[in-house]
Design an enzyme around this catalytic site. Structure first.
Site, PDB file in Angstrom:
ATOM      1  N   TRP A 101      33.225  91.536  30.710  1.00 39.30           N
ATOM      2  CA  TRP A 101      32.166  90.598  30.333  1.00 39.30           C
ATOM      3  C   TRP A 101      30.830  91.028  30.918  1.00 39.30           C
ATOM      4  O   TRP A 101      29.791  90.914  30.266  1.00 39.30           O
ATOM      5  CB  TRP A 101      32.516  89.178  30.765  1.00 39.30           C
ATOM      6  CG  TRP A 101      33.773  88.672  30.125  1.00 39.30           C
ATOM      7  CD1 TRP A 101      34.942  88.360  30.758  1.00 39.30           C
ATOM      8  CD2 TRP A 101      34.006  88.448  28.728  1.00 39.30           C
ATOM      9  NE1 TRP A 101      35.874  87.943  29.841  1.00 39.30           N
ATOM     10  CE2 TRP A 101      35.334  87.988  28.598  1.00 39.30           C
ATOM     11  CE3 TRP A 101      33.234  88.595  27.574  1.00 39.30           C
ATOM     12  CZ2 TRP A 101      35.900  87.672  27.364  1.00 39.30           C
ATOM     13  CZ3 TRP A 101      33.796  88.276  26.354  1.00 39.30           C
ATOM     14  CH2 TRP A 101      35.105  87.831  26.257  1.00 39.30           C
ATOM     15  N   ASP A 168      26.957  84.862  35.691  1.00 37.13           N
ATOM     16  CA  ASP A 168      27.930  84.376  34.721  1.00 37.13           C
ATOM     17  C   ASP A 168      29.101  83.823  35.539  1.00 37.13           C
ATOM     18  O   ASP A 168      29.830  84.582  36.172  1.00 37.13           O
ATOM     19  CB  ASP A 168      28.372  85.538  33.818  1.00 37.13           C
ATOM     20  CG  ASP A 168      29.481  85.133  32.840  1.00 37.13           C
ATOM     21  OD1 ASP A 168      29.963  83.989  32.911  1.00 37.13           O
ATOM     22  OD2 ASP A 168      29.861  85.997  32.014  1.00 37.13           O
ATOM     23  N   LYS A 192      37.158  77.746  30.485  1.00 38.68           N
ATOM     24  CA  LYS A 192      37.987  78.305  31.548  1.00 38.68           C
ATOM     25  C   LYS A 192      38.278  77.234  32.599  1.00 38.68           C
ATOM     26  O   LYS A 192      39.409  76.938  32.888  1.00 38.68           O
ATOM     27  CB  LYS A 192      37.296  79.511  32.201  1.00 38.68           C
ATOM     28  CG  LYS A 192      36.734  80.545  31.228  1.00 38.68           C
ATOM     29  CD  LYS A 192      37.758  81.531  30.747  1.00 38.68           C
ATOM     30  CE  LYS A 192      37.362  82.370  29.542  1.00 38.68           C
ATOM     31  NZ  LYS A 192      36.141  83.115  29.561  1.00 38.68           N
TER      32      LYS A 192
HETATM   33  C1  LIG Z   1      35.480  84.207  28.695  1.00 35.65           C
HETATM   34  C2  LIG Z   1      34.271  84.771  29.337  1.00 35.65           C
HETATM   35  C3  LIG Z   1      33.100  85.044  28.613  1.00 35.65           C
HETATM   36  C4  LIG Z   1      33.010  84.858  27.129  1.00 35.65           C
HETATM   37  O1  LIG Z   1      33.001  83.540  26.820  1.00 35.65           O
HETATM   38  P1  LIG Z   1      32.908  83.017  25.299  1.00 35.65           P
HETATM   39  O2  LIG Z   1      32.763  81.562  25.528  1.00 35.65           O
HETATM   40  O3  LIG Z   1      34.190  83.405  24.642  1.00 35.65           O
HETATM   41  O4  LIG Z   1      31.733  83.625  24.667  1.00 35.65           O
HETATM   42  C5  LIG Z   1      32.013  85.506  29.294  1.00 35.65           C
HETATM   43  N1  LIG Z   1      32.056  85.728  30.620  1.00 35.65           N
HETATM   44  C6  LIG Z   1      33.162  85.500  31.345  1.00 35.65           C
HETATM   45  C7  LIG Z   1      33.156  85.764  32.821  1.00 35.65           C
HETATM   46  C8  LIG Z   1      34.308  85.007  30.722  1.00 35.65           C
HETATM   47  O5  LIG Z   1      35.415  84.774  31.443  1.00 35.65           O
END
Ligand SMILES: *Cc1c(COP(=O)(O)O)cnc(C)c1O
Length: 360
Positions: A101, A168, A192
């Site tokens: 990511w 993030d 998540k």
């Molecule tokens: C799952 C995830 C993403 C992507 O998220 P989406 O909502 O599917 O766009 C980005 N960064 C991290 C750290 C993730 O775990």
């Protein structure tokens, strides 16, 4: 039989949140309408949106200049919204390349300005977070991914940066106590550790905005969403509602209790992995994630691939789902987010022990 859910995302939610959501699908807040059919401009939903934003501010103990938004488009949309709003043409942003990511975020930034890689563990398949890094002194911001969901590494320290830091936190928001004000922008897809897919949390220091000189679509401009209290367009009503329930569930316990529980769960599982002669951890110990525990069958075993298949099947028969590792990584990944009870982790530990007894 109710399964034990180790999926990485969408992921496990607290039982009472599911029950309350179920009721709101029938009758939301005594309105006689379903949460799925009510107007986002109704006073009942505006209250949910306002409380959800206020809860984020309270739980993260954010300063006054931090704005809280619930947007759509997932973490992935933030990969471009961040540079679009913060990085002018020809300017540089620094990125920690610590996982899939993180790498994706970095690639998107190249559409808007220059990207400097402060460090990378890409050539070791992201099995650690580099401790040596160098941040471009001109960088407009530094971007990090606090928890690398795919590989199971997590920051337990923070890089020294003179520029604003963007994080993030999709897979570890609300999992531990932190000084959240050390970050100037935090984003997290809800699915998540906070709710269902469809809502994305953004916390942004408003002093950072309005400095790039480019036209941008309204939907991608943080200032528009701030001005409209996350109601510029129809928000993900149901997803925000479930986030609100989850935030209340988090508040009832407090981040401290949540963090302690998360540490006990992770310790239980990593201890079992370390004590085993069949399983082994797959990332550097210092960087082990408390959220996504990645492990595999001992690589030295000649039939590791077969044993891996067998374990997945065995765990599945015992009602455990979602522990297959990401396709580019292999092995196993048990995601043990806030809503995973300690008993769920204990059940997995027992299944691992039982399997090892029968396999060797
Ligand atoms: C799952 C995830 C993403 C992507 O998220 P989406 O909502 O599917 O766009 C980005 N960064 C991290 C750290 C993730 O775990």
């Amino acid at each position: 039989m109710k399964k034990i859910n180790f999926y990485s995302g969408p992921a496990i939610l607290p039982e009472e949140v599911l029950e309350q959501s179920q009721m709101a699908i029938r009758d939301f807040a005594g309105t006689g309408l379903s949460i799925l059919e009510i107007s986002h401009r109704s006073k009942e939903f505006i209250k949910v949106m306002e409380e959800a934003r206020a809860l984020v501010k309270e739980l993260l103990q954010l300063k006054e200049d931090r704005e809280v938004l619930f947007l759509q488009g997932g973490g992935s949309s933030q990969f471009y919204m961040v540079p679009l709003n913060l990085l002018g043409d020809g300017e540089t942003a620094s990125y920690f390349d610590t996982g899939q990511w993180a790498h994706g975020a970095m690639e998107e930034a190249k559409n808007f300005g220059k990207v400097q890689i402060a460090c990378s563990s890409r050539d070791q398949n992201y099995d650690h977070i580099p401790k040596n890094y160098s941040i471009n002194p001109e960088a407009k911001y530094l971007h990090i991914t606090s928890n690398n969901t795919v590989f199971g590494t997590q920051f337990h320290w923070w890089p020294e940066a003179k520029c604003p830091v963007v994080a993030d936190m999709s897979s570890d928001i609300f999992s531990r106590q932190l000084d959240f004000n050390r970050f100037d922008l935090i984003y997290a897809g809800a699915q998540k550790n906070m709710g269902p897919a469809g809502a994305t949390l953004v916390v942004v220091n408003k002093n950072l905005l309005g400095k790039v000189n480019r036209k941008m679509p309204k939907m991608a401009d943080y200032r528009v969403h701030i001005d409209k209290d996350s109601m510029h367009n129809t928000p993900s009503v149901f997803a925000v509602y479930v986030c609100w329930l989850t935030l209340k569930w988090i508040k009832q316990q407090g981040l401290k209790t949540i963090e302690e529980k998360n540490m006990r769960k992770a310790k239980n599982l990593y201890d079992a992995i370390d004590a085993s002669s069949l399983f082994e951890g797959s990332v550097a110990r210092d960087d082990r994630s408390l959220m996504n525990v990645c492990f595999r069958i001992d690589k030295n075993l000649s039939n590791a691939a077969t044993v891996e298949e067998k374990f997945l099947q065995y765990a599945n028969e015992q009602g455990m789902v979602g522990i297959k590792g990401y396709r580019t990584v292999g092995g196993f990944r048990a995601s043990i987010y806030n809503a995973m009870p300690e008993s769920g982790v204990q059940a997995l530990v027992e299944v691992m022990k039982e399997f090892e007894r029968s396999a060797v």
